[in-house]
Design a protein around this motif. Structure first.
Motif, PDB file in Angstrom:
ATOM      1  N   UNK A  35       0.836  -1.196   0.000  1.00 25.71           N
ATOM      2  CA  UNK A  35       0.000   0.000   0.000  1.00 25.71           C
ATOM      3  C   UNK A  35       0.872   1.248   0.000  1.00 25.71           C
ATOM      4  N   UNK A  36       0.316   2.356  -0.502  1.00 29.20           N
ATOM      5  CA  UNK A  36       1.046   3.615  -0.418  1.00 29.20           C
ATOM      6  C   UNK A  36       1.156   4.029   1.050  1.00 29.20           C
ATOM      7  N   UNK A  37       2.194   4.788   1.368  1.00 26.60           N
ATOM      8  CA  UNK A  37       2.430   5.192   2.755  1.00 26.60           C
ATOM      9  C   UNK A  37       1.545   6.366   3.157  1.00 26.60           C
ATOM     10  N   UNK A  38       1.288   7.266   2.221  1.00 25.22           N
ATOM     11  CA  UNK A  38       0.396   8.396   2.480  1.00 25.22           C
ATOM     12  C   UNK A  38      -0.013   8.971   1.138  1.00 25.22           C
ATOM     13  N   UNK A  39      -0.925   9.932   1.170  1.00 29.38           N
ATOM     14  CA  UNK A  39      -1.343  10.597  -0.067  1.00 29.38           C
ATOM     15  C   UNK A  39      -0.745  11.992  -0.175  1.00 29.38           C
ATOM     16  N   UNK A  40       0.163  12.335   0.745  1.00 28.36           N
ATOM     17  CA  UNK A  40       0.760  13.666   0.747  1.00 28.36           C
ATOM     18  C   UNK A  40       2.118  13.615   0.054  1.00 28.36           C
ATOM     19  N   UNK A  41       2.249  14.234  -1.110  1.00 29.72           N
ATOM     20  CA  UNK A  41       3.479  14.124  -1.901  1.00 29.72           C
ATOM     21  C   UNK A  41       4.712  14.597  -1.139  1.00 29.72           C
ATOM     22  N   UNK A  42       5.772  13.789  -1.196  1.00 24.39           N
ATOM     23  CA  UNK A  42       7.040  14.159  -0.594  1.00 24.39           C
ATOM     24  C   UNK A  42       7.124  13.979   0.907  1.00 24.39           C
ATOM     25  N   UNK A  43       6.063  13.492   1.520  1.00 23.07           N
ATOM     26  CA  UNK A  43       6.022  13.333   2.977  1.00 23.07           C
ATOM     27  C   UNK A  43       5.539  11.918   3.286  1.00 23.07           C
ATOM     28  N   UNK A  44       6.240  11.220   4.171  1.00 24.19           N
ATOM     29  CA  UNK A  44       5.920   9.833   4.495  1.00 24.19           C
ATOM     30  C   UNK A  44       5.740   9.037   3.208  1.00 24.19           C
TER      31      UNK A  44
END
Length: 516
Positions: A35-44
């Motif tokens: 799964x992706x770690x987060x939906x915030x680009x460049x963060x986590x």
């Protein structure tokens, strides 16, 4: 073989009640191994997260097919004579996913928010701790952004375009809750971030109001025309299950397949195998501070004993491309000078070993089983070295343990991969340095370090080319380690898919068609 829960989810959720006159969504179903770690680009983030999110977000600039910097949300830019002020002209008519028109004030707010976030993965590129510091971001009018630095930095645009930096993607302020916490990406890219079922997958939908520009795709720039209604990512960690899903039609694309598995599908006409090198480095590192490996004659003996093209052919199952240069094969800076490489010459080894004073001492090759390429490289290298009288032994470690040994410099030879570096200067910067100051530095040469720094501050392409050519000649002469090939990404698409390709380790889904 039973399908995983995630793949069952994909199958069941794709079943739609067909009503006469109702159009069905054209859905491209894609495997992700985690799964992706987060939906915030460049963060986590990690590389898999970047690959998904860069279908959603865009920055002022983007990396082109050969690593060139291309306009994206900017139509162009100028740089002041002192190299400290960058002025960007913004594209007109760009819409956010919520329908709002992008203005310079939005871009200013988004950049200030991102660069001010202490969790931003690339904060060090912009806060002065590594290179220049962004002193101010201003919007003198609705169509112009001005970024002012405390000192010249020729790499600013490259840093802005980096995937691990989220391409410094511009998002609308409604991406955040009123309390300032992240909510969801409302960006400008060709896909809209849709439903995310953590641990199972997520959906990206076509952005109907996307402002298409350019004549053809160009890296993460150029034309981004979406030809499907949605992309559904499904978490399928197991390779065998994913291949079963591809064969059954439950999955359309497997973006990252081990070369050994892709090779099995290469000759099946219904599947399309795409393999492309990126800016990563597949290497055999030499610890030049080791009593044996510090001797350049010893390192040259190892190089002469190893058939680099054969190693690459074997470990990539014929899908890889040998490259003995730190300048990636797809780079605009990879010229004929960069094609010069090692000579496989077993007959020269005895004289080199004698010159090195080698008496049959054991040489340990560290590797791991997590990376099949690392492990297979070590096994083949051991056999080749032993065949010419070099007492090579393999030590297999868990990946975390091998990484600790790398970071502490405690090895003789190590099969090791570096992740993608989009610019050759960044690739050299990764391996060059003083071992006294940076224990995991590989190539310790002060003059080489000065050349690398010069490459990072030079803006003239011809002068950069001359620097990279000089560095490569020194690299072949000193042989501080063995460069085998660039990193390789192999993907497979099913019979209903047309136009899928991989680039620099990322899966782009504009320009991809799926027939029913």
């Amino acid at each position: 073989m039973s399908l995983s829960r995630s793949l069952l989810y994909a199958l069941l959720s794709s079943v739609t009640l067909v009503v006469p006159g109702m159009a069905m969504a054209n859905t491209l179903t894609v495997q992700i191994t985690a799964d992706i770690r987060s939906s915030q680009p460049g963060i986590n983030r990690d590389a898999g997260t970047d690959s998904v999110m860069l279908n959603v977000v865009e920055g002022l600039v983007a990396a082109g097919e050969k690593g060139e910097i291309r306009p994206m949300l900017a139509t162009g830019w100028t740089v002041s004579e002192d190299g400290k002020t960058y002025t960007f002209a913004l594209r007109e008519g760009v819409k956010f996913h919520n329908g709002a028109t992008m203005t310079a004030a939005d871009v200013q707010w988004s950049l200030e928010k991102l660069l001010g976030d202490p969790e931003y993965n690339c904060k060090g590129f912009f806060d002065g701790s590594r290179d220049a510091k962004v002193e101010s971001i201003t919007a003198p009018d609705a169509k112009t952004i001005v970024i002012t630095l405390d000192r010249p930095d020729a790499m600013l645009l490259n840093y802005m375009a980096q995937a691990q930096c989220g391409s410094t993607g511009i998002v609308h302020r409604d991406s955040f809750n009123p309390d300032g916490m992240w909510k969801t990406p409302i960006a400008t890219g060709p896909f809209v971030f849709g439903e995310w079922k953590r641990g199972e997958g997520l959906v990206l939908t076509k952005f109907a109001n996307y402002a298409i520009t350019g004549d053809k795709p160009d890296g993460y720039g150029g034309r981004k025309e979406v030809l499907v209604d949605e992309v559904k990512y499904v978490v399928v960690p197991d390779t065998a299950t994913a291949v079963a899903g591809l064969r059954s039609g439950a999955l359309d694309v497997l973006p990252y397949l081990p070369p050994s598995e892709a090779a099995k599908l290469k000759d099946e006409k219904e599947f399309t195998v795409v393999a492309a090198p990126h800016g990563g480095l597949v290497t055999m590192l030499f610890q030049t501070a080791d009593p044996l490996m510090s001797n350049v004659a010893m390192r040259r003996a190892v190089i002469a004993a190893l058939d680099a093209p054969q190693i690459v052919e074997s470990v990539t199952y014929g899908l890889g491309v040998p490259n003995n240069s730190l300048v990636a094969t797809g780079s605009i800076y990879h010229t004929a000078a960069q094609d010069k490489g090692y000579r496989y010459d077993p007959a020269a080894v005895p004289a080199l070993l004698e010159a090195a004073g080698y008496k049959g001492e054991k040489i340990s090759i560290l590797t791991n089983r997590r990376s099949a390429i690392n492990y297979d490289t070590a096994v083949i290298a051991q056999a080749m070295l032993q065949s010419v009288g070099i007492n090579a032994e393999i030590e297999v470690l868990e990946w975390a343990s091998q990484l600790d040994r790398f970071n502490s410099g405690k090895y003789q030879i190590m099969a090791f991969n570096y992740s993608n570096r989009a610019d050759p200067g960044l690739a050299y910067q990764t391996v060059v340095g003083s071992k006294a100051k940076k224990v995991n530095a590989v190539w310790d040469d002060a003059d080489v370090g000065k050349l690398v720094n010069a490459s990072l501050q030079e803006t003239d392409p011809a002068k950069r080319q001359a620097i990279f050519d000089d560095l490569h000649a020194r690299f072949l002469d000193q042989v501080p380690f063995m460069m085998l090939a660039n990193g390789l990404d192999v993907g497979v698409s099913g019979p209903k898919v047309k136009g899928y390709r991989t680039w620099q380790g990322f899966a782009r889904f504009w320009g991809v068609e799926r027939s029913e």
